[in-house]
Design a protein around this motif. Structure first.
Motif, short mmCIF file in Angstrom:
data_model
loop_
_atom_site.label_atom_id
_atom_site.label_comp_id
_atom_site.label_asym_id
_atom_site.label_seq_id
_atom_site.Cartn_x
_atom_site.Cartn_y
_atom_site.Cartn_z
N ARG A 144 5.69 -26.01 -10.37
CA ARG A 144 6.68 -25.59 -11.24
C ARG A 144 6.58 -26.15 -12.63
O ARG A 144 6.66 -25.61 -13.55
CB ARG A 144 7.89 -26.41 -10.45
N TRP A 145 5.89 -27.43 -12.67
CA TRP A 145 5.90 -28.07 -14.19
C TRP A 145 4.58 -27.46 -14.77
O TRP A 145 4.81 -27.32 -16.01
CB TRP A 145 5.62 -29.43 -13.97
N ILE A 171 6.30 -24.28 -16.03
CA ILE A 171 7.15 -24.45 -17.18
C ILE A 171 6.36 -24.69 -18.47
O ILE A 171 6.54 -24.10 -19.67
CB ILE A 171 7.99 -25.74 -17.01
N VAL A 228 6.14 -22.33 -21.94
CA VAL A 228 6.53 -22.79 -23.16
C VAL A 228 5.53 -22.44 -24.25
O VAL A 228 5.65 -21.90 -25.16
CB VAL A 228 6.75 -24.18 -23.20
N THR A 255 5.16 -18.50 -24.88
CA THR A 255 6.23 -17.92 -25.66
C THR A 255 6.32 -18.48 -27.06
O THR A 255 6.56 -17.75 -27.96
CB THR A 255 7.68 -18.06 -24.84
N LEU A 256 5.93 -19.89 -27.14
CA LEU A 256 6.21 -20.55 -28.45
C LEU A 256 4.95 -20.33 -29.15
O LEU A 256 4.94 -20.20 -30.60
CB LEU A 256 6.41 -21.91 -28.37
N PHE A 296 19.90 -17.05 -33.45
CA PHE A 296 19.91 -17.12 -31.76
C PHE A 296 19.72 -18.53 -31.52
O PHE A 296 20.62 -18.70 -30.44
CB PHE A 296 18.48 -16.39 -31.35
N PHE A 297 19.28 -19.52 -31.85
CA PHE A 297 19.34 -20.79 -31.39
C PHE A 297 20.58 -21.32 -31.66
O PHE A 297 21.17 -22.20 -30.73
CB PHE A 297 18.33 -21.55 -32.09
N GLU A 338 22.70 -19.67 -28.79
CA GLU A 338 21.92 -19.15 -27.39
C GLU A 338 22.93 -18.96 -26.39
O GLU A 338 22.72 -17.97 -25.43
CB GLU A 338 20.74 -19.99 -27.23
N LEU A 378 12.69 -22.25 -13.76
CA LEU A 378 13.76 -22.94 -14.56
C LEU A 378 15.02 -23.04 -13.98
O LEU A 378 16.01 -23.31 -14.73
CB LEU A 378 13.56 -22.27 -16.13
N GLY A 434 16.24 -25.07 -11.68
CA GLY A 434 16.64 -26.38 -11.34
C GLY A 434 16.98 -27.04 -12.81
O GLY A 434 16.12 -26.77 -13.72
N ALA A 435 17.85 -28.22 -12.86
CA ALA A 435 18.06 -29.04 -14.06
C ALA A 435 17.08 -29.68 -14.30
O ALA A 435 16.35 -30.30 -13.63
CB ALA A 435 19.55 -29.53 -14.10
N PHE A 436 16.57 -29.96 -15.61
CA PHE A 436 15.69 -31.20 -16.06
C PHE A 436 16.20 -31.42 -17.51
O PHE A 436 16.74 -30.41 -18.53
CB PHE A 436 14.26 -30.80 -15.87
N THR A 451 17.59 -26.64 -21.66
CA THR A 451 18.33 -25.48 -22.43
C THR A 451 17.42 -25.03 -23.51
O THR A 451 17.22 -24.17 -23.74
CB THR A 451 19.56 -26.27 -23.29
N VAL A 488 13.96 -25.06 -23.46
CA VAL A 488 12.90 -24.43 -22.74
C VAL A 488 13.24 -23.18 -22.65
O VAL A 488 12.68 -22.07 -22.73
CB VAL A 488 12.53 -25.24 -21.57
N ARG A 489 14.54 -22.99 -22.15
CA ARG A 489 15.07 -21.63 -21.73
C ARG A 489 15.36 -20.72 -22.94
O ARG A 489 15.03 -19.56 -22.97
CB ARG A 489 16.49 -21.81 -21.02
N ALA A 490 15.79 -21.30 -24.07
CA ALA A 490 16.05 -20.73 -25.27
C ALA A 490 14.51 -20.13 -25.82
O ALA A 490 14.50 -19.05 -26.38
CB ALA A 490 16.72 -21.77 -26.27
N SER A 491 13.63 -21.13 -25.75
CA SER A 491 12.38 -20.70 -26.24
C SER A 491 11.69 -19.80 -25.34
O SER A 491 10.75 -18.48 -25.90
CB SER A 491 11.32 -21.72 -26.48
N VAL A 492 12.05 -19.59 -24.20
CA VAL A 492 11.42 -18.60 -23.21
C VAL A 492 11.98 -17.22 -23.78
O VAL A 492 11.43 -16.28 -23.60
CB VAL A 492 11.86 -18.89 -21.96
N LEU A 493 13.12 -17.19 -24.51
CA LEU A 493 13.81 -15.82 -24.84
C LEU A 493 13.32 -15.38 -26.00
O LEU A 493 13.73 -14.25 -26.39
CB LEU A 493 15.42 -15.91 -24.55
#
Lengths: 288, 329
Positions: free
Chosen positions: A15-16, A19, A23, A26-27, A270-271, A274, B116, B118-120, B124, B126-131
């Motif tokens: 999962r990590w 993630i 990041v 996308t970034l 957007f930010f 959001e 994404l 579960g909470a960590f 928020t 990370v979720r925004a940057s994924v969009l």
């Protein structure tokens, strides 16, 4: 160890990894866009693989070239920014003015053809916009609307209306009818009820909607290309940037500076909003 | 307040029966929806009908002003389009591109939504940057991809040659075929097309992610907790509990993404200009329109595209889709 324990551990790590991967994927392109726009071009050509440059190496020459008006030898992006802003704001406001009563009608009122309306909306997305482009090109030429920001605005309204109505409808249907009945008892007309009862309650959905329409209008490329390409004074930022890339003697770093100028307003917006957008856009999806 | 209310029939003309509540509701409904209907009719429905007419007339840009309803109808455009070289391969390209991009964007969206969920801390953000890929303007992101993948000064090729031991830079966006040796066998892959599909997956997985995450968060906790107590492994929980819940959303996303990608123009146009084996039909229509000024043939081509899409959708909804919950009200 049984299967459940093993899998839980594996996925806990995975999962990590995912993630982190998300990041980066996308970034990174956006980071690279910004970085390139700040680096001198000859340095980029020598070292294309560098992904870091300290502030000492930065240059704002690229931005100066992009934003300076054409009359003083620049690319005149300030003008394009103004055009984009006009079209996007106008499209946003007008779409909302048209779609709020429409969404209310579709949610609350029983009228002839209510079921069939959805098929009409489907037509907007089922047919490629390039197919609409041909007759609209001809029609707008005849009406003298081609090459005007107003014509473009109308197209954007039509393109965003169905989604807009759908989003609003999902939200409106969660507002209890009893509130409206109470308002009616208090002597509100239907329009007053919409303005004074429904709209304040639906504010989050309306905001999300506004953001969505603005985003579509700001990012749109094809119709801007077809309708506005002849007169540079009318170009939107997207079109201006696309035309810039075709130009000779425009360095890639200048192109990236233009991309940043195009991207920054929409990302900032957007930010800022959001949460509104994600919640408003998917309000109906959790119902299955 | 009730006392100040005006009588209901005050506005009705004298001598006529005041409209019933039902009639007034009907009128109000149509009135509120009429601006929407007018815009959609004028800017969408009429142009579509007009395209159908144009598709059956020999019209070029010079004589389009004289074109009317009572023109000379002919099947010449359709014949021209269907027999023109490259049309069928372009339709095939469109299909590969659409299926590839749809499947990948939904697949990545699902993985992202599960990760994404579960909470960590910082979720928020990370979720925004994924969009971001979905939110950012298409012109800007296509340029960044072009530059990243460029054979002369692209980061991907620079790193590929330096760290991955590539013999020479790869022209991701302008090379039609690329030979990969896989277990000793030489396989040709349509490189530019795959790159364009990867771009679509990157740009649109946030869209799927958004919908899937919303649905995932609505799955009742008790279901999973019960599975956990029963000793179910995460993959089993996903397969037997989450996936059935997600089914309808995935089906809906498949239809939406398929339609949108099938009709997509700007992404391919901006990335490759339709070259190197990426010529999808919408780019072809654009070429007919702007390079040959052949409005009739362009319309016929666009029409074939739309009909193809409708046919595919009918097949999908009829035979392949898990039951999509209809818009039944």
């Amino acid at each position: 160890m049984d299967r459940a324990t093993v899998e839980t551990r594996v996925f806990g790590v995975l999962r990590w990894v995912i993630i982190a991967g998300l990041v980066v994927v996308t970034l990174f392109p956006f980071y690279y866009m910004l970085l390139l726009s700040l680096r001198p071009i000859d340095e980029v050509l020598q070292n294309p693989g560098r992904i870091w440059a300290g502030p000492a190496e930065w240059t704002v020459q690229t931005y100066r070239e992009v934003l300076t008006p054409t009359s003083r030898g620049g690319q005149g992006f300030l003008r394009f920014l103004a055009n984009s802003a006009i079209v996007s704001v106008a499209a946003t406001v007008l779409t909302l003015v048209v779609s709020i009563p429409g969404a209310y009608a579709v949610t609350r009122l029983r009228f002839t053809g209510r079921r069939q309306v959805h098929f009409l909306f489907l037509a907007v997305y089922l047919f490629p916009s390039i197919l609409l482009a041909i007759p609209l090109f001809v029609l707008f030429t005849r009406l003298g609307l081609r090459g005007s920001l107003f014509g473009l605005t109308i197209v954007y309204i039509a393109q965003t209306l169905p989604v807009s109505i759908y989003m609003l409808r999902n939200y409106l249907s969660t507002i209890p009818i009893s509130l409206e009945e109470a308002a009616a008892v208090d002597g509100y007309t239907r329009l007053q009820t919409i303005r004074k009862v429904i709209l304040p309650l639906a504010a989050p959905a309306v905001m999300a909607n506004a953001l969505y329409v603005f985003m579509i209008a700001w990012n749109e490329f094809l119709f801007a290309l077809l309708f506005l390409v002849e007169d540079r004074a009318d170009w939107t930022v997207s079109l201006g940037l696309a035309q810039l890339s075709g130009g000779i003697e425009v360095s890639k770093t200048v192109l990236m500076a233009g991309s940043v100028v195009l991207t920054l307003p929409i990302v900032a917006l957007f930010f800022a909003a959001e949460r509104l957008l994600t919640e408003g856009l998917t309000a109906g999806a959790d119902k299955g | 307040m009730v006392a100040t209310r005006e009588p209901r029939s005050a506005g009705a003309p004298p001598g006529r029966r005041p409209p019933t509540r039902r009639q007034r509701e009907n009128r109000a409904g149509l009135a509120y929806l009429s601006p929407t209907l007018i815009v959609v009719l004028v800017v969408v429905v009429l142009p579509i009908l007009w395209t159908v007419m144009l598709a059956f007339q020999r019209i070029r840009l010079i004589n389009v002003r004289r074109a009317g309803v009572f023109g000379q109808y002919t099947l010449a455009n359709l014949e021209l389009v269907l027999t023109s070289p490259g049309f069928w391969s372009s339709l095939w390209t469109t299909l590969v591109y659409t299926v590839g991009a749809t499947v990948l964007s939904i697949g990545f969206g699902l993985v992202a939504a599960l990760a994404l969920r579960g909470a960590f801390r910082g979720r928020t953000l990370v979720r925004a940057s994924v969009l971001l890929p979905y939110v950012a303007p298409v012109v800007a992101v296509t340029f960044v991809w072009e530059i990243l993948l460029s054979p002369q000064f692209g980061l991907a090729n620079d790193w590929g040659v330096r760290f991955l031991g590539w013999d020479r830079p790869i022209a991701f966006l302008s090379q039609r075929e690329y030979t990969v040796s896989l277990f000793g066998a030489e396989v040709d892959v349509p490189l530019a097309l795959l790159t364009v599909i990867a771009f679509e997956a990157w740009r649109y997985f946030p869209f799927a992610f958004l919908f899937l995450l919303a649905r995932l968060q609505a799955v009742p906790r008790e279901l999973e907790e019960a599975a956990l107590v029963d000793g179910a492994a995460p993959t089993q929980t996903f397969r037997h509990i989450l996936l059935p819940q997600l089914g309808p959303v995935i089906a809906l996303l498949t239809v939406l993404r398929f339609i949108m990608t099938f009709n997509k123009f700007d992404d391919v146009y901006l990335l490759t200009g339709g070259g190197a084996g990426t010529e999808v039909v919408s780019v072809r229509v654009y070429e007919y329109l702007t390079a040959r000024f052949d409005i009739g043939a362009a319309s016929a081509q666009a029409l074939v595209l739309a009909l193809g899409l409708v046919a595919l959708l009918v097949v999908y909804l009829r035979y392949l889709a898990p039951r999509v919950e209809g818009d039944d009200e």
